[in-house]
Design a protein around this motif. Structure first.
Motif, PDB file in Angstrom:
ATOM      1  N   ALA A  28      10.807   6.068   7.894  1.00 28.73           N
ATOM      2  CA  ALA A  28      10.821   5.893   6.440  1.00 28.73           C
ATOM      3  C   ALA A  28      10.092   4.602   6.081  1.00 28.73           C
ATOM      4  O   ALA A  28      10.274   3.575   6.740  1.00 28.73           O
ATOM      5  CB  ALA A  28      12.256   5.838   5.936  1.00 28.73           C
ATOM      6  N   THR A  29       9.240   4.657   5.048  1.00 32.58           N
ATOM      7  CA  THR A  29       8.582   3.438   4.576  1.00 32.58           C
ATOM      8  C   THR A  29       9.621   2.538   3.888  1.00 32.58           C
ATOM      9  O   THR A  29      10.722   2.969   3.577  1.00 32.58           O
ATOM     10  CB  THR A  29       7.455   3.792   3.581  1.00 32.58           C
ATOM     11  N   VAL A  30       9.224   1.296   3.658  1.00 33.87           N
ATOM     12  CA  VAL A  30      10.177   0.312   3.107  1.00 33.87           C
ATOM     13  C   VAL A  30      10.710   0.772   1.751  1.00 33.87           C
ATOM     14  O   VAL A  30      11.912   0.718   1.490  1.00 33.87           O
ATOM     15  CB  VAL A  30       9.525  -1.086   2.989  1.00 33.87           C
ATOM     16  N   HIS A  31       9.812   1.264   0.875  1.00 31.76           N
ATOM     17  CA  HIS A  31      10.292   1.661  -0.461  1.00 31.76           C
ATOM     18  C   HIS A  31      11.145   2.928  -0.396  1.00 31.76           C
ATOM     19  O   HIS A  31      11.995   3.134  -1.255  1.00 31.76           O
ATOM     20  CB  HIS A  31       9.127   1.824  -1.442  1.00 31.76           C
TER      21      HIS A  31
ATOM     22  N   LYS B 161       2.592   6.022  -2.541  1.00 29.33           N
ATOM     23  CA  LYS B 161       3.819   6.833  -2.516  1.00 29.33           C
ATOM     24  C   LYS B 161       4.012   7.516  -1.153  1.00 29.33           C
ATOM     25  O   LYS B 161       4.383   8.696  -1.074  1.00 29.33           O
ATOM     26  CB  LYS B 161       3.822   7.878  -3.631  1.00 29.33           C
ATOM     27  N   ALA B 162       3.755   6.784  -0.090  1.00 21.92           N
ATOM     28  CA  ALA B 162       3.850   7.344   1.265  1.00 21.92           C
ATOM     29  C   ALA B 162       5.313   7.361   1.713  1.00 21.92           C
ATOM     30  O   ALA B 162       5.967   6.321   1.700  1.00 21.92           O
ATOM     31  CB  ALA B 162       3.019   6.498   2.223  1.00 21.92           C
TER      32      ALA B 162
ATOM     33  N   ASP C 248       0.835  -1.211   0.000  1.00 20.18           N
ATOM     34  CA  ASP C 248       0.000   0.000   0.000  1.00 20.18           C
ATOM     35  C   ASP C 248       0.867   1.258   0.000  1.00 20.18           C
ATOM     36  O   ASP C 248       0.566   2.227  -0.702  1.00 20.18           O
ATOM     37  CB  ASP C 248      -0.906   0.045   1.248  1.00 20.18           C
ATOM     38  N   ASP C 249       1.932   1.239   0.799  1.00 19.47           N
ATOM     39  CA  ASP C 249       2.794   2.425   0.862  1.00 19.47           C
ATOM     40  C   ASP C 249       3.441   2.712  -0.489  1.00 19.47           C
ATOM     41  O   ASP C 249       3.636   3.871  -0.851  1.00 19.47           O
ATOM     42  CB  ASP C 249       3.878   2.252   1.943  1.00 19.47           C
TER      43      ASP C 249
ATOM     44  N   GLY D 160      -1.781   0.500 -15.282  1.00 20.60           N
ATOM     45  CA  GLY D 160      -1.131   1.368 -14.286  1.00 20.60           C
ATOM     46  C   GLY D 160      -0.380   0.533 -13.259  1.00 20.60           C
ATOM     47  O   GLY D 160      -0.746  -0.617 -12.983  1.00 20.60           O
ATOM     48  N   ASP D 161       0.659   1.128 -12.687  1.00 26.84           N
ATOM     49  CA  ASP D 161       1.538   0.398 -11.769  1.00 26.84           C
ATOM     50  C   ASP D 161       0.799  -0.150 -10.549  1.00 26.84           C
ATOM     51  O   ASP D 161       1.014  -1.294 -10.142  1.00 26.84           O
ATOM     52  CB  ASP D 161       2.670   1.314 -11.274  1.00 26.84           C
ATOM     53  N   SER D 162      -0.050   0.683  -9.953  1.00 24.92           N
ATOM     54  CA  SER D 162      -0.666   0.274  -8.683  1.00 24.92           C
ATOM     55  C   SER D 162      -1.625  -0.893  -8.875  1.00 24.92           C
ATOM     56  O   SER D 162      -1.590  -1.876  -8.122  1.00 24.92           O
ATOM     57  CB  SER D 162      -1.399   1.454  -8.042  1.00 24.92           C
TER      58      SER D 162
END
Lengths: 321, 321
Positions: free
Chosen positions: A92-95, A84-85, A79-80, B99-101
């Protein structure tokens, strides 16, 4: 019988291990990263509580609880990425930390690890547990998809929004309870009431969350109010305001959503108040909460065994909305 | 006993259904999209062949084969997102179209659907099948992670590259065979030989693939030669060229990788030839192919039952490298 707090502590100790191999380091460090943030571990503990509602704790419950927490964190990682969270709980988020691709893959291995944990349970329960777990997993993905679609739409009905929130956040609470109950040998009727208890509780919790974001005491909840308004997030409050606003207010609301007015939070809050959205949200929350408690009441076990779940419900919902 | 071609046709008919619900349409259309591309369905058919090697086809094999194909397509969807690939087999990739998501989520539901298919098998096999399936799934993710890391590194040893390719592409072939064999009641020794047959075959196939991309007959394989060179892809050939090149050739190779020389493909191909990379690749492929056939030979069933797998091996590997 254990309280939520007791079980939360026991689960946290069990869960506080390295869940993945060492190599490839980047992939598995990314997968491990979010798991170490800690938290109340509500969902896995609800699995144990669902189990203890009907019987002594079946050791297999810990495997399923472990799977539930891995699954929940898998959804957060993916989800993050989609949202783009940059941050989650101030970290910090994982990505953000590991890059989009490694984060995506790390989510995948978390989901596989969840199934690997489930695999360990007694084979006589395995099919039933997988069926509930899979159904829930599909629904959570459906909820995320609808959430993304709704963010792009101007109008979303309350009914659609409740469906989405139910899928995205409540079915996992409901399923966690049910999974535990199945492992305790609960009958279908009790399973269904327990599921509905969890589902209604989850929706009530989300309404409260949306309410507190705007009307909560900032001192108590440690966040600046109006974060959802600032980010144009669709919430129960916004959906209802769109329904209840006068044509003039509706126009103002649309304007405020489009532009970044520096007093946006105050202005939207004031529209909410004049449409009595705050009162409406309290009532709606109480309706779902009452439904939840009624389903708990309807479960055919002695009331003594229901106490921890009743306490949990009040612990989660007895805030100022 | 069935040939690969027979089973491929039967599987394709069974698989050619809608695997997902209708709502939310975008999510499930994305999940269904890639599945309709068709293809030889090598992996699921290898599961059935692994099963038929030791016994009559166990109907549960079709559930596992279905799961394998869903899993394989899940990896393609997520890999394409990570690789930012616009096309797959000449068609828009899922993320290009949806789309990516939504593509990311559609991969997630494909993986869950794979487990939902596995769930249907006889419970006496469920734990063993899940264990193999999960181990394989983790390894495929590890392979993708290593592949991404290697693309960014200047030097990758042949040993590392073989490990990566083994994980990324060969373990799924190996596991597919093994999963079928388990459902047929194969003993551990036969399972291991069958697994090793699949793993060596997969590596041989990849070497051939890399060879044909540069040295294949464009008329026969329908692609312009040198696509891997043009995109700077690390391949068996490039890895070996880096090992075998003279200092001068190595410098030229590094230059060619950095810049987009208009004769890059010809120039790299000519370095490959002068380092005898083509001959080396043929020999390496034959080594893995011979290993594969030896493991097939070592399986303790009558040789008649091995024929379809032997034919498949030759069908896949008897090209011009």
């Amino acid at each position: 019988m254990h309280s939520f707090q007791d079980l939360s502590k026991i689960f946290e100790e069990k869960f506080n291990i390295r869940h993945f191999p060492v190599h490839p380091k980047l992939l598995y460090d990314a997968a491990q990263y979010l798991l170490t943030f800690g938290g109340k571990r509500i969902r896995p503990v609800m699995c144990i509580m669902g189990n203890e509602l009907v019987d002594e704790i079946n050791p297999d419950s810990w495997h399923v609880a472990n799977a539930i927490e891995l699954f929940h964190n898998f959804t957060l990682v993916h989800d993050d990425i989609m949202d783009k969270a940059p941050l989650r709980r101030g970290m910090a988020t994982v990505h953000t930390k590991f890059g989009d691709s490694t984060a995506l893959l790390s989510g995948d291995v978390m989901l596989v690890a969840a199934y690997e944990s489930i695999k360990n349970i007694n084979k006589d329960y395995l099919q039933r547990i997988l069926k509930i777990f899979n159904t829930n997993a599909m629904q959570v993905c459906e909820g995320q998809q609808l959430d993304m679609e709704f963010e792009k739409r101007e109008n979303v009905s309350l009914e659609e929004y409740v469906e989405m929130i139910g899928l995205k956040t409540s079915v996992l609470l409901a399923s966690s309870l049910q999974l535990g109950a199945v492992l305790g040998g609960a009958g279908m009727g009790n399973q269904q009431h327990l599921y509905d208890f969890g589902k209604n509780l989850g929706i009530a919790y989300q309404i409260q969350d949306d309410y507190l974001d705007v009307f909560g005491d900032p001192g108590k909840f440690g966040k600046k109010p109006g974060g959802d308004i600032a980010s144009n997030k669709k919430t129960f409050l916004l959906i209802q305001a769109m329904n209840a606003a006068s044509p003039g207010q509706l126009e103002e609301l649309h304007e405020l959503l489009k532009n970044n007015d520096e007093n946006k939070i105050d202005k939207v809050t004031s529209i909410y108040k004049s449409c009595k959205v705050d009162q409406w949200a309290k009532e709606l929350k109480h309706k779902y909460f009452a439904n939840a408690l009624q389903h708990l009441e309807d479960i055919a076990v002695i009331s003594e065994r229901k106490k921890p779940l009743e306490e949990l419900a009040h612990f989660l919902l007895d805030r100022e909305a």
